[in-house]
Design a protein around this motif. Structure first.
Motif: not given
Length: 114
Positions: A104-111, A80-91
């Motif tokens: 890799v497509q951006s949708e894949s990175v976000l998922s 689990a992660a909050d919104v800021e952490q999801v942005v960090e993780i995606a980066g």
């Protein structure tokens, strides 16, 4: 009650902050040592919030060491992660995939980040 009373402060919370500070100062080995020990104690205490921060710290350390597989490995344990952490993780994931030469497509990175 005095505002400086901190009977709820756990040692691994201090190690987490020390780990980040060491990382910022380029002391990667010491940062990793603090983070590893803090991860053990956070797991033992069931502190999921601190564990999230620590796994992100480990991913940043792996990135600083140029170990992209380790970045991905550190982040796969996040549940689990909050919104800021999801942005960090995606980066972090996007950068690691790019360095490894994966397309890799951006949708894949976000998922993967979620």
């Amino acid at each position: 009650r005095a505002p400086w009373a901190c009977d709820e402060l756990r040692a691994y919370e201090v190690w987490t902050v020390l780990s980040r500070e060491c990382m910022l100062h380029g002391e990667l080995w010491m940062a990793s040592t603090f983070a590893d020990e803090a991860i053990k104690h956070a797991k033992d205490n069931g502190d999921q919030l601190m564990l999230r921060d620590l796994l992100l710290t480990k991913a940043y350390l792996a990135r600083a060491e140029g170990k992209d597989a380790k970045v991905i490995g550190s982040l796969k344990d996040l549940t689990a992660a909050d919104v800021e952490q999801v942005v960090e993780i995606a980066g972090l994931l996007s950068e690691a995939y790019q360095r490894k030469g994966y397309i890799v497509q951006s949708e894949s990175v976000l998922s993967d980040a979620l």
